[in-house]
Design an enzyme around this catalytic site. Structure first.
Site, short mmCIF file in Angstrom:
data_model
loop_
_atom_site.label_atom_id
_atom_site.label_comp_id
_atom_site.label_asym_id
_atom_site.label_seq_id
_atom_site.Cartn_x
_atom_site.Cartn_y
_atom_site.Cartn_z
N HIS A 87 0.88 -1.18 0.06
CA HIS A 87 -0.02 0.14 0.01
C HIS A 87 0.89 1.19 0.10
CE1 HIS A 87 0.11 -0.34 4.48
NE2 HIS A 87 -0.02 0.93 4.34
N ASP A 223 1.51 -7.61 2.19
CA ASP A 223 1.50 -6.32 1.81
C ASP A 223 2.93 -5.67 1.69
OD1 ASP A 223 1.03 -3.64 1.91
OD2 ASP A 223 -0.48 -3.62 3.49
N SER A 655 4.14 2.29 8.15
CA SER A 655 3.77 1.35 7.22
C SER A 655 4.93 0.99 6.48
CB SER A 655 2.85 1.83 6.17
OG SER A 655 1.65 1.54 6.93
N1 ARG Z 1 -4.37 -0.23 7.12
C1 ARG Z 1 -3.07 -0.13 6.38
C2 ARG Z 1 -2.38 1.40 6.97
O1 ARG Z 1 -2.90 2.43 7.19
C3 ARG Z 1 -3.47 0.47 5.18
C4 ARG Z 1 -3.78 -0.79 4.24
C5 ARG Z 1 -4.19 -0.70 2.84
N2 ARG Z 1 -5.16 -1.48 2.43
C6 ARG Z 1 -6.67 -1.20 2.12
N3 ARG Z 1 -7.40 -2.03 2.00
N4 ARG Z 1 -7.30 0.28 2.02
O2 ARG Z 1 -1.06 1.12 7.00
#
Ligand code: ARG
Length: 724
Positions: A87, A223, A655
């Protein structure tokens, strides 16, 4: 029985140190002083210098900040190869995608360096050093200054420190306030400007589970994506050029093939962007009542409109897929945050802390009472005032400034309009502005769909008009309402029929020789300009003054809290500077009778597989590898582990952060937090908060067995083979 005992132990640890060790985003510079002994007691086998050392290479040299800190990445080869999240790389994967070359859906792999794709504007920064400049800053300030002169003064102080620190180098400096403005630290960076896309799995792996699983455990998302840092032939940062060469960093991480056991030491390093751990009960209450529900309401609308466009047309899907993902990410975050704040009774917790603080102030001498006696009352009245404007502020941000892109495009012309209005303005200056506007607009048009944007304009403007107190809105919106009798669809139709901003040909023609009349008569410009002027004239000063009061009160409160608990180790709120968090691999109990294991496997992907649901499609090749158990060297006791959890303290910006074992070797990449603890940016819940990571062996399995990119595996340093 055992469980209860564990809780008692934890509680007593909490009261001795203020909180259990796994909470905290620690400054690398201060690890020696505050954390090293604790880290080693928890199993860390290295020293603070192995993490942060300015004379020798250390782990900090293998961790980079992407862009201004939207994500973190780690160096995993001598040739500047980076690992981060899917992401995090999603934006650049999307930029390179077309209906013919749909890398979002199919993934992208470079099997040679020549195939790597350049990404204009993407940067990777190494942290060179950190310096505590608190004394230097504070001696130039005094307590009687207004907040306005304080921040002006701070700007000049920062500029000087940053300039002095980077003189005769190609480094950049950033002074950041810590502990809510009670301390100041200088960060020096070396920023590389040619960062290329190397690999990304298909979305069905990199985003497996989609929005349904997002912010949740158990998770099965691969991811990750890969980038590479390039530099000029002289080894210095350079913008993209074909003959730039891979950068040889001071340090790269070893990759552990040895896995992890429950309670094993685990550590992350990265760039958490923002936490609000010292938020008061008044702030919590406003977040619950106003901020979170407003953002959720607006984003629900945006998402529905965008989805409609994406579902109907493949090209629109590719154009909006990254915008959709980022909008939905924090849409779901705010739903979870609000639920978490309520369920974990965070407002009550904060009130209890405030009560303790008030008692401490009252038990003190006159000096203490004089200094801190008013701060809680000030917070109360600040939030009372704030609530009057908070809704309008959230709406401006979410529904207007980040709403329909026709308004954003038009708003970018406000400066141009101002210049054109000056008599005798310089043509050169106008040209220069026009060139910049064209460049920025080209980026927007690349991913633009007129139909979708038209619906966004109608839908979001109506919401803004209906929900925000009318006396806070621009009068012009009242005129629109009466002219179109509240029919915003009709209004949007007309704007799109007449405005140049929804048509790149018309807009670029205008930019080739801009004139005030065309601009000022454009209906999109007229609308946004009225809103913007109302905002700058009346509301920006109010927002600034609220922010200043908050800053002042926050500074004072935290100074008081630190005085009240002189032995507690405090850590500063996240602010996009490098932090270390340490804890362990750990399972948890999500709710009554629900226990969550600490890792997931490929079996779970097959269990979740659903070919009728876009979010849960399993690629045929992955299924085939699973059926044959063709796992190569990446299995752990015959299974591919996909994700695992630790109790590391992370947030957005982290992230892509490396998750390292006791020896500093890479065991995973951090990518998310869990639903039960979504209020974690405000209050860290030791029992519930977990950090969700993709297992590095799953990453390698996908690169090697799924994508066949053995060229990348060969570059990395794999250590500690598991014997199955
Ligand atoms: N929740 C994750 C973060 O903020 C991002 C995941 C991205 N995936 C999604 N389905 N939008 O780091």
């Amino acid at each position: 029985m055992k469980k209860r005992l564990l809780i008692l132990v934890l509680v007593s640890m909490v009261s001795l140190t203020g909180f259990a060790y796994d909470e905290g985003m620690w400054l690398p510079l201060l690890l020696k002083k505050y954390n090293e002994a604790d880290m080693q007691a928890k199993g860390f086998r290295l020293t603070a210098e192995d993490i942060y050392d300015i004379n020798h290479s250390s782990l900090k040299d293998a961790v980079v900040r992407l862009g201004g800190g939207f994500c973190t990445a780690e160096v995993v080869s001598e040739d500047g190869l980076l690992l981060t999240n899917h992401h995090c790389g999603f934006g650049v994967v999307q930029q390179h995608s077309t209906v013919e070359h749909d890398y979002v859906t199919n993934g992208f792999w470079a099997y040679t360096k020549e195939q790597e794709l350049d990404n204009e504007g993407l940067t990777a920064s190494f942290l060179v050093r950190i310096e505590d400049v608190t004394d230097q800053v504070l001696k130039q300030l005094d307590d009687t200054m207004s907040e306005t002169s304080r921040s002006a003064k701070l700007k000049t102080i920062f500029d000087k420190i940053q300039k002095d620190a980077t003189k005769d180098t190609d480094y950049t400096g950033e002074v950041k306030n810590m502990f809510n403005g009670n301390e100041y630290y200088l960060f020096v960076y070396h920023t590389f400007k040619d960062v290329r896309l190397v690999g990304a799995p298909p979305s069905s792996i990199g985003k497996f589970g989609g929005d349904t699983d997002n912010w949740m455990w158990p998770r099965h998302t691969g991811d990750f994506s890969m980038l590479r840092i390039y530099c000029g032939k002289d080894g210095k940062p350079a913008t993209y050029a074909k003959d730039n060469v891979p950068y040889h960093p001071k340090k790269h991480l070893n990759i552990s093939m040895g896995g992890y056991q429950p309670k094993d030491y685990a550590m992350t390093m990265g760039y958490p962007a923002r936490t609000d751990r010292y938020l008061t009960s008044y702030g919590v209450s406003m977040a619950i009542d106003q901020t979170a529900p407003t953002i959720v309401k607006i984003r629900t609308k945006k998402l529905a409109i965008i989805k409609e466009g994406m579902d109907g047309d493949k090209a629109v899907h590719i154009k909006y897929v990254a915008k959709y993902a980022s909008t939905s990410n924090y849409w779901k975050y705010y739903i979870g945050q609000r639920k978490g704040l309520l369920r974990l009774k965070v407002e009550d917790q904060k009130q209890a802390e405030e009560k303790e603080f008030a008692a401490w102030v009252n038990s003190g001498d006159a000096k203490r009472k004089e200094k801190y006696g008013k701060v809680l009352g000030d917070f109360e009245s600040l939030y009372k005032d704030w609530r009057t404007y908070n809704l309008g502020r959230q709406y401006l941000n979410e529904a207007i400034f980040q709403g329909a892109e026709i308004l954003s495009l038009a708003m970018q012309c406000q400066g141009l309009a101002d210049s054109l209005a000056v008599k005798g303005h310089k043509e050169d200056n106008i040209k220069e502005q026009a060139t910049k506007l064209r460049k920025s607009a080209a980026g927007i048009y690349k991913n633009y769909d007129v139909m979708t944007d038209k619906k966004l304009l109608a839908g979001l403007l109506k919401m803004y008009r209906d929900d925000v107190p009318k006396d806070q809105q621009a009068d012009y919106l009242g005129e629109i309402e009466s002219k179109y009798k509240g029919d915003y669809k009709k209004f949007a139709e007309e704007v799109f029929a007449k405005s140049m901003f929804c048509d790149s040909v018309k807009y670029f023609k205008f930019l080739s020789s801009p004139d005030a009349k065309t601009l000022n008569n454009d209906p999109a410009f007229k609308t946004i300009s009225a809103i913007y002027k109302n905002y700058t004239a009346k509301y920006r000063p109010i927002f600034t003054s609220l922010d200043q009061r908050l800053e002042k009160d926050n500074r004072l409160l935290l100074a008081g809290l630190r005085e009240m608990k002189p032995t507690k180790k405090f850590y500063p709120n996240a602010n996009s500077t490098m932090r270390v968090s340490y804890g362990s691999v750990l399972d948890y109990n999500g709710a009554d009778a629900i226990h969550y294991n600490y890792y997931t496997t490929l079996d779970g992907i097959m269990e979740k597989a659903d070919s009728t649901n876009e979010e849960f499609i399993v690629p045929a090749k992955l299924k085939a590898l699973y059926d044959k158990k063709d796992y190569g060297r990446y299995a752990d006791n015959g299974k591919i582990r996909t994700c695992f959890i630790t109790n590391n303290d992370i947030t957005g910006g982290n992230s892509g952060s490396p998750v390292m074992n006791a020896k500093g070797d890479l065991i995973g990449i951090a990518f998310d937090g869990n639903w039960e603890a979504m209020s974690g940016d405000i209050a860290f819940d030791t029992e519930l908060k977990r950090c969700i990571n993709v297992d590095i062996r799953y990453v390698l399995f996908i690169i090697d067995k799924y994508a066949g990119a053995t060229n990348l595996i060969k570059e990395m340093t794999l250590v500690d083979e598991i014997k199955n």
